[in-house]
Design a protein around this motif. Structure first.
Motif, short mmCIF file in Angstrom:
data_model
loop_
_atom_site.label_atom_id
_atom_site.label_comp_id
_atom_site.label_asym_id
_atom_site.label_seq_id
_atom_site.Cartn_x
_atom_site.Cartn_y
_atom_site.Cartn_z
N THR A 40 13.63 20.41 -2.57
CA THR A 40 12.46 19.71 -3.10
C THR A 40 12.82 19.11 -4.46
OG1 THR A 40 11.65 21.75 -4.11
CG2 THR A 40 10.72 21.14 -1.98
N THR A 41 12.13 18.03 -4.80
CA THR A 41 12.24 17.43 -6.13
C THR A 41 10.86 17.42 -6.75
OG1 THR A 41 14.03 16.00 -5.37
CG2 THR A 41 12.95 15.37 -7.43
N ILE A 42 10.78 17.86 -7.99
CA ILE A 42 9.52 17.83 -8.74
C ILE A 42 9.74 16.90 -9.93
CG2 ILE A 42 7.86 19.19 -10.09
CD1 ILE A 42 8.89 21.68 -8.51
N ASP A 50 26.68 9.19 -5.00
CA ASP A 50 27.38 8.27 -5.90
C ASP A 50 26.37 7.83 -6.96
OD1 ASP A 50 28.41 6.10 -7.24
OD2 ASP A 50 28.59 4.81 -5.47
N TYR A 51 26.48 8.43 -8.14
CA TYR A 51 25.57 8.08 -9.25
C TYR A 51 26.13 6.95 -10.10
CZ TYR A 51 23.08 12.37 -8.17
OH TYR A 51 22.35 13.33 -7.52
N GLY A 52 27.45 6.80 -10.10
CA GLY A 52 28.10 5.87 -11.05
C GLY A 52 27.65 4.44 -10.89
N ILE A 75 12.47 16.02 -17.29
CA ILE A 75 11.97 14.90 -16.47
C ILE A 75 11.75 15.35 -15.02
CG2 ILE A 75 12.38 12.51 -15.74
CD1 ILE A 75 12.26 12.66 -18.75
N TYR A 76 12.77 15.97 -14.44
CA TYR A 76 12.61 16.42 -13.04
C TYR A 76 13.49 17.62 -12.75
CZ TYR A 76 16.78 13.54 -11.72
OH TYR A 76 18.03 12.98 -11.61
N GLU A 77 13.15 18.28 -11.64
CA GLU A 77 13.92 19.44 -11.21
C GLU A 77 14.09 19.42 -9.70
OE1 GLU A 77 11.65 23.08 -12.17
OE2 GLU A 77 10.29 21.72 -13.21
N LYS A 103 17.47 9.91 -11.38
CA LYS A 103 18.60 9.02 -11.67
C LYS A 103 18.75 7.96 -10.58
CE LYS A 103 21.92 11.79 -14.20
NZ LYS A 103 23.36 12.11 -14.19
N GLY A 104 18.69 8.41 -9.33
CA GLY A 104 18.91 7.51 -8.20
C GLY A 104 20.40 7.42 -7.88
N HIS A 105 20.67 7.20 -6.60
CA HIS A 105 22.07 7.17 -6.16
C HIS A 105 22.21 6.47 -4.83
CE1 HIS A 105 20.18 10.82 -4.42
NE2 HIS A 105 20.85 10.45 -3.32
N TYR A 106 23.44 6.05 -4.54
CA TYR A 106 23.86 5.73 -3.17
C TYR A 106 24.45 7.01 -2.59
CZ TYR A 106 23.67 0.74 -4.27
OH TYR A 106 23.25 -0.50 -4.63
N ALA A 122 21.81 8.37 6.22
CA ALA A 122 20.37 8.18 6.01
C ALA A 122 19.77 9.45 5.38
CB ALA A 122 19.69 7.87 7.33
N GLU A 123 18.47 9.39 5.08
CA GLU A 123 17.79 10.55 4.50
C GLU A 123 16.30 10.43 4.79
OE1 GLU A 123 18.99 11.33 0.54
OE2 GLU A 123 17.74 13.11 0.37
N LEU A 124 15.64 11.60 4.89
CA LEU A 124 14.18 11.63 5.09
C LEU A 124 13.53 12.26 3.88
CD1 LEU A 124 11.82 11.17 7.11
CD2 LEU A 124 12.16 13.54 7.85
N TYR A 125 12.53 11.58 3.30
CA TYR A 125 11.73 12.13 2.20
C TYR A 125 10.32 12.41 2.74
CZ TYR A 125 14.89 10.92 -1.76
OH TYR A 125 15.91 10.84 -2.67
N ILE A 126 9.79 13.58 2.41
CA ILE A 126 8.47 14.01 2.88
C ILE A 126 7.59 14.29 1.67
CG2 ILE A 126 7.25 15.77 4.24
CD1 ILE A 126 10.15 16.23 5.56
C1 PAN Z 1 17.49 13.89 -3.20
C2 PAN Z 1 17.85 13.69 -4.69
C3 PAN Z 1 16.84 14.31 -5.66
C4 PAN Z 1 17.23 14.06 -7.15
O1 PAN Z 1 17.56 15.23 -2.84
O2 PAN Z 1 19.15 14.18 -4.91
O3 PAN Z 1 15.58 13.77 -5.44
O4 PAN Z 1 17.53 12.71 -7.38
P1 PAN Z 1 18.97 12.30 -7.93
O5 PAN Z 1 19.98 12.93 -7.03
O6 PAN Z 1 19.00 10.79 -7.84
O7 PAN Z 1 19.08 12.82 -9.33
C5 PAN Z 1 18.46 13.05 -2.41
O8 PAN Z 1 18.28 11.86 -2.30
N1 PAN Z 1 19.53 13.66 -1.87
O9 PAN Z 1 20.47 12.93 -1.20
#
Ligand code: PAN
Ligand code: ZN
Length: 197
Positions: free
Chosen positions: A78-80, A167-169, A58-60, A94-97, A104-108
């Motif tokens: 990077t996420t692919i 936190d994935y749970g 699904i992703y890497e 998956k997504g997480h807190y 915070a976080e920056l996505y580009i």
């Molecule tokens: C990202 C994520 C990445 C993979 O680097 O960790 O996209 O997603 P999951 O961690 O939800 O599997 C990030 O948000 N780091 O904090």
């Protein structure tokens, strides 16, 4: 005046291939197959069928910078997310807190077309489109997941404070408020029947 520590960290550079999402040098990527995300997609029958056919990738995640996971550091990777769907639901992370909730976080955005979906524990929900060049800012307290809504790999770079943690749970238990599905050929949000506060 602040003095320089004796165990001074050295500056370094890595090379980002913006189209492929690869960082050089970097260690082996972290790969998430469907079997690593069991139960996260709504359509259990479609999930079982895909698992029987061979458990798609699904992703890497590539190139988490080799820095200590401390608040003074800014790791990046990077996420692919590959193109595809489980039933009608687009491939996603998956997504997480963040374990430290206010981080915070920056996505580009680098390549492809995606959506960044976010929510609070109370169920407040937000979505941002991401294409190459998008700088998406995720403030603290927002859970975050990315979804590939295109036909090509969706690739982005992330940068975050090193002590944030994951936190994935919480998401594994509740899911997100909404699912992103292909309906009449277009990405469409529908309510997640399993969402609960
Ligand atoms: C990202 C994520 C990445 C993979 O680097 O960790 O996209 O997603 P999951 O961690 O939800 O599997 C990030 O948000 N780091 O904090
Ligand atoms: Zn994060």
């Amino acid at each position: 005046m602040t003095t320089t520590p004796t165990d001074l960290m050295q500056p370094f550079a890595t090379l980002l291939d913006m189209n492929a999402g690869l960082i050089t040098p970097s260690g082996p990527p972290m790969q998430r197959h469907l079997s690593d995300m069991r139960g996260m997609y709504a359509d259990a029958e479609a999930e079982a069928a895909l698992l029987a056919e061979g458990d798609p990738l699904i992703y890497e995640v590539h190139g988490v910078a080799p820095v200590p996971m401390e608040v003074s550091q800014v790791p990046y990777c990077t996420t692919i997310i590959h193109p595809g769907r489980v039933g009608d639901e687009y491939y996603m992370t998956k997504g997480h807190y963040h374990a430290v909730r206010d981080r915070a976080e920056l996505y580009i955005g680098l390549a492809g077309e995606g959506r960044l979906i976010m929510q609070t524990v109370e169920g407040e929900f937000r979505s941002l489109p991401m294409t190459p060049g998008t700088l998406a800012y995720i403030p603290g307290y927002w859970a975050h997941r990315t979804v590939n809504v295109g036909d090509e790999p969706f690739i982005f770079l992330s940068v975050w404070p090193g002590d944030a943690g994951h936190d994935y749970g919480t998401i594994e238990t509740t899911g997100f408020v909404k699912l992103l599905v292909k309906q009449d050929g277009a990405p469409t949000f529908v309510d997640n029947p399993r969402w609960q506060v």
